[in-house]
Scaffold this active site. Structure first.
Site, short mmCIF file in Angstrom:
data_model
loop_
_atom_site.label_atom_id
_atom_site.label_comp_id
_atom_site.label_asym_id
_atom_site.label_seq_id
_atom_site.Cartn_x
_atom_site.Cartn_y
_atom_site.Cartn_z
N ARG A 1 -0.49 -3.72 -7.09
CA ARG A 1 -1.69 -4.31 -6.49
C ARG A 1 -2.92 -3.59 -7.03
O ARG A 1 -2.91 -2.36 -7.20
CB ARG A 1 -1.66 -4.14 -4.97
CG ARG A 1 -2.69 -4.99 -4.22
CD ARG A 1 -2.31 -6.45 -4.26
NE ARG A 1 -3.19 -7.28 -3.44
CZ ARG A 1 -4.27 -7.91 -3.90
NH1 ARG A 1 -4.64 -7.74 -5.16
NH2 ARG A 1 -4.98 -8.68 -3.12
N CYS B 1 -0.65 -5.85 -17.51
CA CYS B 1 0.08 -6.61 -16.49
C CYS B 1 1.38 -5.89 -16.15
O CYS B 1 2.19 -5.59 -17.03
CB CYS B 1 0.40 -8.01 -16.98
SG CYS B 1 1.46 -8.94 -15.83
N CYS C 1 -5.19 -8.74 -14.26
CA CYS C 1 -5.64 -9.51 -15.42
C CYS C 1 -7.05 -10.06 -15.20
O CYS C 1 -7.88 -10.07 -16.12
CB CYS C 1 -4.66 -10.63 -15.73
SG CYS C 1 -4.36 -11.78 -14.35
N CYS D 1 4.31 -13.51 -11.72
CA CYS D 1 3.09 -12.89 -11.19
C CYS D 1 3.30 -12.33 -9.79
O CYS D 1 3.76 -13.04 -8.88
CB CYS D 1 1.97 -13.92 -11.18
SG CYS D 1 0.41 -13.32 -10.52
N THR E 1 -6.74 1.09 4.83
CA THR E 1 -6.31 0.31 5.99
C THR E 1 -7.23 0.52 7.18
O THR E 1 -7.63 -0.44 7.85
CB THR E 1 -4.86 0.68 6.37
OG1 THR E 1 -4.01 0.48 5.24
CG2 THR E 1 -4.37 -0.17 7.52
N CYS F 1 -1.27 -9.15 -8.41
CA CYS F 1 -1.98 -7.87 -8.38
C CYS F 1 -3.45 -8.01 -8.75
O CYS F 1 -4.25 -7.15 -8.43
CB CYS F 1 -1.30 -6.85 -9.29
SG CYS F 1 -1.54 -7.10 -11.05
N SER G 1 0.87 -1.18 0.00
CA SER G 1 0.00 0.00 0.00
C SER G 1 0.90 1.22 0.00
O SER G 1 2.09 1.11 0.26
CB SER G 1 -0.89 0.00 1.24
OG SER G 1 -1.75 1.14 1.24
#
Length: 545
Positions: A302, A491, A520, A514, A338, A517, A54
């Site tokens: 992310r 991506c 896709c 990968c 959060t 995140c 984050s």
């Protein structure tokens, strides 16, 4: 197959802020009442916090409620915000907006800049100290249902399965984890959460969720340029006025700076690359001045749930609940999730504890959504509920409309705008202008593979691919033919490549790259890609991101 099983009162799937706050709150309530409550938390990352990414500016309101003595307890939350800057960028210049003109949700007085992975790791330590059974490296692979159709737990992923789906020489079957109630806290676009939404029709009264992709780097910069506590957000260049997005730069302690870029996944030009837009952004004079002479330490990406209140699904179903970003509690206008994740976990925990006290199990915890509607979190999300819908109208129009909404109406407008799904927004490539991105210089801008290396991502290659194509032909016949294979660009980890062997193109999936995140799974225009969890413990290992 016969599997071993374990029984708990509460099972939590996911070791982020929501899952950990739920587990902590349950144990607090048990201690206060003198009752025994068994709580198990599983996390697919190799260690708690390893998959956490984050910005992050933390509003401590929920943490103050959960752990009021967090400062004395040594929480890694030390850098208080000292300055807010909001900049509108053009290609060569910038204009700072006066803070007096900004909606309150854009200001960060009293908040803290944190490395959220470190905060989550600390929360995990608090949970264990209270007696929560915490098991990192165990992925929830599938949901278990009882004879009445209620959720009774999950099964963890099998280990040692070959690419052909058959058990290999080191095969270990997953374990069944049963509970009276199961909380799903997988984060954005959780694959079990997605399954629950479909099975229980949880979106029947909600708008589609809408998302952004956040890409982040952690830098160590020249001490002379470091401004501890400074928060800088930008909008505008390098994105065009029709594409939602913007940047953040947060000055932490120890000459560290978190710099990142968010692109709304409702963009229409299939030639656009969020990763390349981020690299281009760092070349702006008002950005590169901070980074020049510094060193890039970490990289990650992310998806971000941004639809707000009207995109929240029903939160409960027989036997369980969605909490945190698995439901979509992030406040996109504040660029914060959060505090809302922590609060949602606490509310669900309190509802489940009351149900256990009444000797109920696997019913629908209606007290959780009821408590949410009576909470400050609901009030906060309702105030900014139209943000993403406004911004989908373009940067300038959206900014004006949201400013009126917040400054004139105080977020109490009598109308609620609606969201539409991101995957349907792409236009055919032939209708859009290609984008010429500069080549990486290896100093301020970098290619994808060197970035993935910094994420410490690892996947065992001899296992079934966790990026599943529902119909492999669609990748070429539709995605490539109509949209010029946009998965190559959306991506941020170089997972998808079009390989041309003679006149026959094919899609190659480099699943080992990968970073989880989920972009896709969200943005694929035909919804042909299904992200499922790989073996437990795999994926990125973020160092305090």
């Amino acid at each position: 197959m016969e599997r071993e099983s374990m029984e708990f009162d509460i099972l939590v799937v996911g070791g982020g802020p929501a899952g950990l706050s739920a587990a902590i709150r349950l144990k607090q309530l048990a201690t206060e009442s003198g009752k025994e409550v068994s709580v198990c938390l599983i996390e697919k990352a190799a260690e708690i916090g390893a998959h956490t990414l984050s910005g992050a500016v933390l509003d401590t309101r929920a943490l103050d409620e959960l752990l009021p003595d967090w400062k004395a307890m040594g929480a890694p939350i030390t850098t208080e915000v000292t300055e807010d800057r909001f900049m509108m960028l053009s290609e060569s210049g910038a204009r700072q907006l006066p803070n007096a003109l900004l909606p309150d949700c854009f200001l960060n007085h009293g908040n803290y800049i944190v490395r959220l992975g470190n905060v989550v790791k600390w929360m995990g330590e608090q949970a264990e100290a209270l007696g929560v059974e915490v098991y990192p490296g165990f992925a929830g692979a599938d949901i278990l249902y009882d004879e009445n159709g209620a959720v009774k737990g999950v099964v963890t992923g099998d280990m040692g399965v070959g690419r052909d789906g058959e058990p290999g020489p080191n095969y270990q079957p997953g374990m069944e984890l049963h509970a009276k109630y199961t909380f799903f806290a997988e984060g954005v676009r959780g694959h079990l959460g997605k399954s629950l939404e479909a099975r229980f029709d949880l979106r029947k009264n909600a708008d589609p969720q809408t998302y952004g992709i956040g890409i982040k780097e952690l830098w160590e910069i020249d001490p002379a340029k470091h401004k501890p506590g400074m928060v800088m957000h930008t909008a505008g260049w390098p994105l065009d006025n029709h594409t939602y997005g913007g940047s953040f730069m947060y000055h932490l302690e120890d000459n560290l700076v978190a710099v990142g870029f968010v692109v709304g996944l409702n963009y229409s030009n299939p030639h656009l690359s969020p990763y390349e837009e981020f690299q281009r952004y760092k070349l702006h004079p008002d950005v590169r001045g901070f980074l020049e002479g510094g060193k890039r330490l970490s990289y990650g990406a992310r998806a971000i749930a941004a639809g707000g209140l009207q995109s929240l699904p029903e939160l409960v179903f027989p036997g369980g609940a969605l909490i945190g970003c698995d439901a979509g509690f992030l406040n996109a206008a504040r660029i914060k999730g959060t505090h809302s994740a922590i609060k949602s976990g606490m509310l669900a925990a309190e509802a489940a504890f009351a149900a256990l006290g009444a000797e109920r199990e696997r019913d629908t915890l209606t007290a959780y959504p009821d408590a949410f509607k009576d909470s400050w979190l609901y009030t906060e999300l309702r105030k900014t509920r139209n943000f993403k819908a406004y911004m989908s109208k373009g940067l300038w129009m959206g900014s004006i409309l949201f400013g009126i909404d917040q400054r004139l109406f105080g977020g109490k407008t009598p109308w609620t705008l609606h969201n539409t799904a991101d995957h349907g927004k792409l236009k055919p490539a032939a209708e859009c202008t290609p984008i010429d991105y500069p080549k990486p210089d290896g100093v301020l801008t970098f290619d994808r593979l060197s970035s993935v290396f910094l994420s410490n991502t690892n996947h065992e290659e001899e296992q079934p691919c966790h990026l599943q194509l529902k119909d492999p032909r669609v990748a070429i016949d539709t995605n490539l033919a109509i949209y010029d294979a946009p998965e190559q660009r959306y991506c941020p980890a170089g997972v998808y490549e079009i390989i041309r062997e003679g006149d026959t193109p094919r899609l190659q999936i480099n699943a080992q790259n990968c970073v989880h995140c989920k972009t896709c799974d969200i943005k694929d225009p035909t919804q042909n890609i299904n992200w499922v969890t790989p073996q437990g413990g795999e994926g990125p290992i973020y160092q305090g991101m």
